[in-house]
Scaffold this motif. Structure first.
Motif, PDB file in Angstrom:
ATOM      1  N   CYS A   1       0.798  -1.158   0.013  1.00 14.49           N
ATOM      2  CA  CYS A   1      -0.115  -0.025   0.015  1.00 14.49           C
ATOM      3  C   CYS A   1       0.942   1.283  -0.147  1.00 14.49           C
ATOM      4  CB  CYS A   1      -0.900   0.141   1.274  1.00 14.49           C
ATOM      5  SG  CYS A   1      -2.074  -1.355   1.601  1.00 14.49           S
ATOM      6  N   GLY A   2       0.414   2.094  -0.610  1.00 15.43           N
ATOM      7  CA  GLY A   2       1.382   3.379  -0.873  1.00 15.43           C
ATOM      8  C   GLY A   2       0.396   4.672  -0.484  1.00 15.43           C
ATOM      9  N   PHE A   3       1.091   5.568   0.389  1.00 22.72           N
ATOM     10  CA  PHE A   3       0.557   7.013   1.096  1.00 22.72           C
ATOM     11  C   PHE A   3       1.530   7.928   0.448  1.00 22.72           C
ATOM     12  CE2 PHE A   3      -0.177   3.147   3.776  1.00 22.72           C
ATOM     13  CZ  PHE A   3      -1.372   3.341   4.323  1.00 22.72           C
ATOM     14  N   ASP A   4       0.953   9.091   0.473  1.00 24.30           N
ATOM     15  CA  ASP A   4       1.731  10.183   0.161  1.00 24.30           C
ATOM     16  C   ASP A   4       2.266  10.841   1.336  1.00 24.30           C
ATOM     17  OD1 ASP A   4       0.129  11.980   1.322  1.00 24.30           O
ATOM     18  OD2 ASP A   4      -0.990  12.389  -0.269  1.00 24.30           O
ATOM     19  N   ARG A   5       3.065  11.661   1.115  1.00 26.56           N
ATOM     20  CA  ARG A   5       3.849  12.318   2.433  1.00 26.56           C
ATOM     21  C   ARG A   5       3.133  12.756   3.072  1.00 26.56           C
ATOM     22  NH1 ARG A   5       8.675   9.877   2.831  1.00 26.56           N
ATOM     23  NH2 ARG A   5       9.279  11.539   4.315  1.00 26.56           N
ATOM     24  N   ASP A   6       1.868  13.274   2.878  1.00 27.80           N
ATOM     25  CA  ASP A   6       0.732  13.925   4.048  1.00 27.80           C
ATOM     26  C   ASP A   6       0.050  12.797   4.646  1.00 27.80           C
ATOM     27  OD1 ASP A   6       1.698  16.497   3.245  1.00 27.80           O
ATOM     28  OD2 ASP A   6       0.348  16.640   1.571  1.00 27.80           O
ATOM     29  N   GLY A   7       0.230  11.694   4.171  1.00 26.35           N
ATOM     30  CA  GLY A   7      -0.193  10.324   4.926  1.00 26.35           C
ATOM     31  C   GLY A   7      -1.764   9.955   4.457  1.00 26.35           C
ATOM     32  N   ASN A   8      -1.672  10.493   2.978  1.00 23.53           N
ATOM     33  CA  ASN A   8      -3.043  10.125   2.217  1.00 23.53           C
ATOM     34  C   ASN A   8      -2.954   8.657   1.687  1.00 23.53           C
ATOM     35  OD1 ASN A   8      -4.584  12.568   2.946  1.00 23.53           O
ATOM     36  ND2 ASN A   8      -3.074  13.543   1.492  1.00 23.53           N
ATOM     37  N   PHE A   9      -3.825   7.786   1.627  1.00 25.44           N
ATOM     38  CA  PHE A   9      -3.815   6.638   0.944  1.00 25.44           C
ATOM     39  C   PHE A   9      -4.167   6.996  -0.541  1.00 25.44           C
ATOM     40  CE2 PHE A   9      -6.300   2.979  -0.820  1.00 25.44           C
ATOM     41  CZ  PHE A   9      -5.419   2.068  -0.290  1.00 25.44           C
ATOM     42  N   LEU A  10      -3.120   6.205  -0.972  1.00 24.95           N
ATOM     43  CA  LEU A  10      -2.831   6.341  -2.767  1.00 24.95           C
ATOM     44  C   LEU A  10      -3.442   5.038  -3.393  1.00 24.95           C
ATOM     45  CD1 LEU A  10       0.315   8.360  -3.071  1.00 24.95           C
ATOM     46  CD2 LEU A  10      -1.982   9.176  -2.738  1.00 24.95           C
ATOM     47  N   TRP A  11      -2.967   3.874  -3.117  1.00 24.80           N
ATOM     48  CA  TRP A  11      -3.184   2.768  -3.919  1.00 24.80           C
ATOM     49  C   TRP A  11      -2.763   1.245  -3.228  1.00 24.80           C
ATOM     50  CZ3 TRP A  11       1.609  -0.067  -4.284  1.00 24.80           C
ATOM     51  CH2 TRP A  11       2.639   0.799  -4.213  1.00 24.80           C
ATOM     52  N   ASP A  12      -2.914   0.502  -3.610  1.00 23.47           N
ATOM     53  CA  ASP A  12      -2.654  -0.931  -3.127  1.00 23.47           C
ATOM     54  C   ASP A  12      -2.407  -1.857  -4.342  1.00 23.47           C
ATOM     55  OD1 ASP A  12      -5.001  -3.257  -3.155  1.00 23.47           O
ATOM     56  OD2 ASP A  12      -5.872  -1.085  -3.270  1.00 23.47           O
ATOM     57  N   ASN A  13      -1.711  -3.044  -3.946  1.00 24.72           N
ATOM     58  CA  ASN A  13      -1.302  -4.154  -4.932  1.00 24.72           C
ATOM     59  C   ASN A  13      -1.233  -5.360  -3.972  1.00 24.72           C
ATOM     60  OD1 ASN A  13      -1.186  -5.356  -7.165  1.00 24.72           O
ATOM     61  ND2 ASN A  13      -0.432  -3.472  -8.190  1.00 24.72           N
ATOM     62  N   CYS A  14      -0.917  -6.433  -4.632  1.00 23.79           N
ATOM     63  CA  CYS A  14      -0.678  -7.627  -3.932  1.00 23.79           C
ATOM     64  C   CYS A  14       0.002  -8.691  -4.558  1.00 23.79           C
ATOM     65  CB  CYS A  14      -1.739  -8.331  -3.145  1.00 23.79           C
ATOM     66  SG  CYS A  14      -2.616  -9.344  -4.339  1.00 23.79           S
ATOM     67  N   ILE A  15       0.735  -9.577  -4.063  1.00 30.22           N
ATOM     68  CA  ILE A  15       1.138 -10.690  -4.688  1.00 30.22           C
ATOM     69  C   ILE A  15       0.999 -11.853  -4.044  1.00 30.22           C
ATOM     70  CG2 ILE A  15       3.531 -10.336  -3.314  1.00 30.22           C
ATOM     71  CD1 ILE A  15       5.156 -11.816  -5.550  1.00 30.22           C
ATOM     72  N   THR A  16       0.565 -12.875  -4.920  1.00 33.70           N
ATOM     73  CA  THR A  16       0.220 -14.374  -4.215  1.00 33.70           C
ATOM     74  C   THR A  16       1.111 -14.886  -4.025  1.00 33.70           C
ATOM     75  OG1 THR A  16      -1.890 -14.342  -5.904  1.00 33.70           O
ATOM     76  CG2 THR A  16      -1.203 -16.434  -4.909  1.00 33.70           C
ATOM     77  N   ILE A  17       1.000 -15.687  -2.799  1.00 30.84           N
ATOM     78  CA  ILE A  17       2.092 -16.776  -2.144  1.00 30.84           C
ATOM     79  C   ILE A  17       1.443 -18.018  -2.143  1.00 30.84           C
ATOM     80  CG2 ILE A  17       3.581 -16.994  -0.089  1.00 30.84           C
ATOM     81  CD1 ILE A  17       3.604 -14.349   0.664  1.00 30.84           C
ATOM     82  N   LYS A  18       1.905 -18.942  -2.780  1.00 31.41           N
ATOM     83  CA  LYS A  18       1.391 -20.187  -2.817  1.00 31.41           C
ATOM     84  C   LYS A  18       1.967 -21.340  -2.080  1.00 31.41           C
ATOM     85  CE  LYS A  18      -0.951 -23.484  -6.301  1.00 31.41           C
ATOM     86  NZ  LYS A  18      -0.973 -23.830  -7.489  1.00 31.41           N
ATOM     87  N   ASP A  19       1.272 -22.092  -1.091  1.00 35.86           N
ATOM     88  CA  ASP A  19       1.930 -23.156  -0.335  1.00 35.86           C
ATOM     89  C   ASP A  19       3.309 -22.828   0.347  1.00 35.86           C
ATOM     90  OD1 ASP A  19      -0.332 -24.782  -1.390  1.00 35.86           O
ATOM     91  OD2 ASP A  19       0.714 -25.266  -3.051  1.00 35.86           O
ATOM     92  N   LEU A  20       3.572 -21.723   0.635  1.00 31.46           N
ATOM     93  CA  LEU A  20       4.896 -21.356   1.362  1.00 31.46           C
ATOM     94  C   LEU A  20       4.734 -21.407   2.893  1.00 31.46           C
ATOM     95  CD1 LEU A  20       7.437 -20.350   1.318  1.00 31.46           C
ATOM     96  CD2 LEU A  20       6.692 -17.982   1.227  1.00 31.46           C
ATOM     97  N   THR A  21       5.422 -22.217   3.359  1.00 29.06           N
ATOM     98  CA  THR A  21       5.482 -22.385   4.937  1.00 29.06           C
ATOM     99  C   THR A  21       6.768 -21.985   5.686  1.00 29.06           C
ATOM    100  OG1 THR A  21       5.735 -24.761   4.814  1.00 29.06           O
ATOM    101  CG2 THR A  21       3.607 -23.933   4.952  1.00 29.06           C
TER     102      THR A  21
END
Length: 525
Positions: free
Chosen positions: A381-401
């Motif tokens: 997740c990304g925030f600007d320098r004023d603390g405002n939420f900007l964007w999000d993304n994700c990466i899948t993690i499969k069968d990792l322990t």
């Protein structure tokens, strides 16, 4: 890359290595530029580790018992420049009575904390990263302290943990060898969430979490360099409970706090929050539920993801809240020139059921025990320098322990992109994003030997670390055969690889030949 982490007794053969990655597109790729190898010694017990020093180079640490079963341990420190050429080597013979607990690094020094079990004796090893000079500081703290964090500010060490099941932060001065305990922390039902140091202003911030009368209280206790309590900032919300927080200072009286929160005093996260604290007064937090994130559920299979999103939309149309609870492992915030980036892995504990046993000779009882942790995905997740939420993304993690709960996904900003990577079963999984967009889909690369003629016989849990700019470090232990025939000569080495990453041609089409060869091979050297 910080040195702050626990030091565990790791079997040499389970430390792993990254030696190559395939191209992400036709031209965008991790390319190996330099590799060095240190032969391991079969007659000695050895443990290797490597730490990034950014543009100042890298530090390799070898812990070695020269003779099997020897009680004294030799620590060998070697600094390398950015071409992986040695700058200096320093050795220290560690008293067998002390065991390593934690380490910490700032731009000028690296520190190791050692403890003598069942006593109040502690030892601090201070390593000058520029010259390799070693200083030893000894002190008496408290016996049987369960240490959770170790940091250094100026000439003072901060040791945070628990004593008799109560939180405590001990401050030890290297200058006059005095020791004191920070006031206002030794309370029941209180936990230390984080110890944050502000080197510029000489401030120590201890973030605490407590349960009082069924109410969750999240607070920041701020101390000056001398250990005097300056202020306590309490953060409470009628509906939500803050679980963790990291401070982004703007000036001594102005900062942001970013972390995750839950509903009720539970460890299950409901989402993220950011709040502005000015003149010791926190503003109302901005809460961001997981259901509000654009890409949070991308780890699910398409049909399941569609069902979840449809259910979210239906509940919103009916005016109902969407509540999703997950366990989060939140990384240290990454700050770029214009953004603050949060990375957190979503995980759950694995339990195994042991064989039933007789209980009081009358009944049979099944016992459950923790069997590591399983990861599902990581959010960014990304925030600007004023603390405002900007964007999000994700990466899948499969069968990792993992048996230990530890950070698995690495994020590194390169140009206008972010590279996400994590190791699994001798392979490296990568994804390249540009804020909320995935520009290079998830790919898997097998780890290979130094040349095409070598066969890797042992290689798992690869390690990839950001170094500086577009450069990366890969390191670990490999056992390789000098030929494709496994019965040929073999060698076992600890090695360090330098990689560079090129993003200039991301998005350019690949030829058919490149696309087909990409599926079957890793990076050949």
């Amino acid at each position: 890359m910080s040195l702050e982490k626990p030091i565990f007794k790791i079997n040499l053969l389970i430390i792993c290595v990254l030696t190559g990655l395939a191209p992400m597109t036709a031209l965008a790729q991790l390319k190996q530029t330099t590799r060095i190898e240190i032969p391991t010694r079969s007659s000695a017990e050895e443990q290797f580790d490597l730490f990034s020093l950014g543009e100042a180079g890298a530090l390799m640490v070898i812990r070695r018992n020269e003779f099997m079963g020897s009680r004294n341990e030799k620590w060998v420190f070697t600094k390398y420049d950015t071409d992986l050429k040695p700058v200096w080597t320093q050795e220290y013979g560690m008293d067998f009575r002390y065991i390593p607990v934690m380490s910490y690094q700032n731009p000028d020094y690296a520190y190791w904390l050692f403890a003598e079990p069942d006593t109040d004796h502690f030892l601090f090893l201070q390593l000058d990263l520029a010259r390799g000079h070693i200083d030893i500081h000894k002190g008496d703290l408290l016996p049987n302290v369960s240490v959770h964090q170790f940091k250094v500010i100026g000439s003072k060490a901060l040791v945070a943990g628990y004593y008799r099941n109560r939180p405590i932060v001990v401050v030890h001065s290297f200058f006059d060898h005095t020791t004191r305990v920070l006031p206002g922390l030794f309370e029941r039902n209180m936990e230390i969430n984080n110890v944050d140091i502000n080197e510029v202003d000489g401030l120590i911030n201890v973030i605490t979490y407590a349960v009082r009368k069924r109410e969750c209280v999240f607070a920041i206790k701020t101390y000056n360099y001398e250990g005097k309590l300056l202020k306590t900032t309490a953060l409470k919300d009628q509906e939500n409970s803050l679980i963790s927080g990291q401070i982004v200072p703007l000036n001594p009286e102005d900062s942001y706090l970013i972390g995750n929160y839950s509903i009720g005093c539970t460890p299950f996260s409901q989402g993220l929050y950011v709040t502005h604290i000015k003149d010791n007064i926190p503003e109302d937090p901005n809460f961001i539920e997981f259901s509000e994130l654009q890409n949070f559920f991308n780890f699910m299979k398409p049909k399941r993801r569609k069902r979840v999103l449809d259910r979210i939309g239906k509940r919103e149309s009916m005016g109902k809240e969407n509540k999703f609870r997950y366990r989060l492992l939140v990384h240290n915030l990454i700050q770029t020139e214009n953004e603050i980036v949060l990375v957190a892995e979503v995980y759950y504990p694995n339990y195994k059921t042991n064989s039933p046993a007789m209980f009081n000779g009358l009944s049979r009882q099944y016992m459950r025990s923790l069997d590591g942790f399983r990861y599902t995905h990581a959010i960014v997740c990304g925030f600007d320098r004023d603390g405002n939420f900007l964007w999000d993304n994700c990466i899948t993690i499969k069968d990792l322990t993992s048996f230990e709960l530890q950070e698995m996904v690495q994020l590194t900003p390169i140009d206008d992109y972010f590279l996400l990577a994590y190791p699994q079963d001798g392979s490296i999984h990568t994804e390249v994003i540009r804020r909320d967009k995935v520009v290079v889909e998830k790919e898997e690369y097998e780890i290979e030997g130094k040349t095409e003629d070598e066969k890797v016989l042992f290689n798992e849990n690869a390690t990839l670390a950001a170094w500086y700019g577009k450069y990366f470090l890969a390191y670990g232990v490999q056992r390789v055969s000098s030929g494709k025939n496994t019965v040929g000569p073999q060698r076992e080495v600890f090695y360090i690889n330098k990689f560079t990453y090129n993003t200039e041609d991301i998005g350019k089409p690949k030829s058919a030949g490149e696309a087909s060869s990409r599926k079957s091979t890793g990076l050949k050297r």
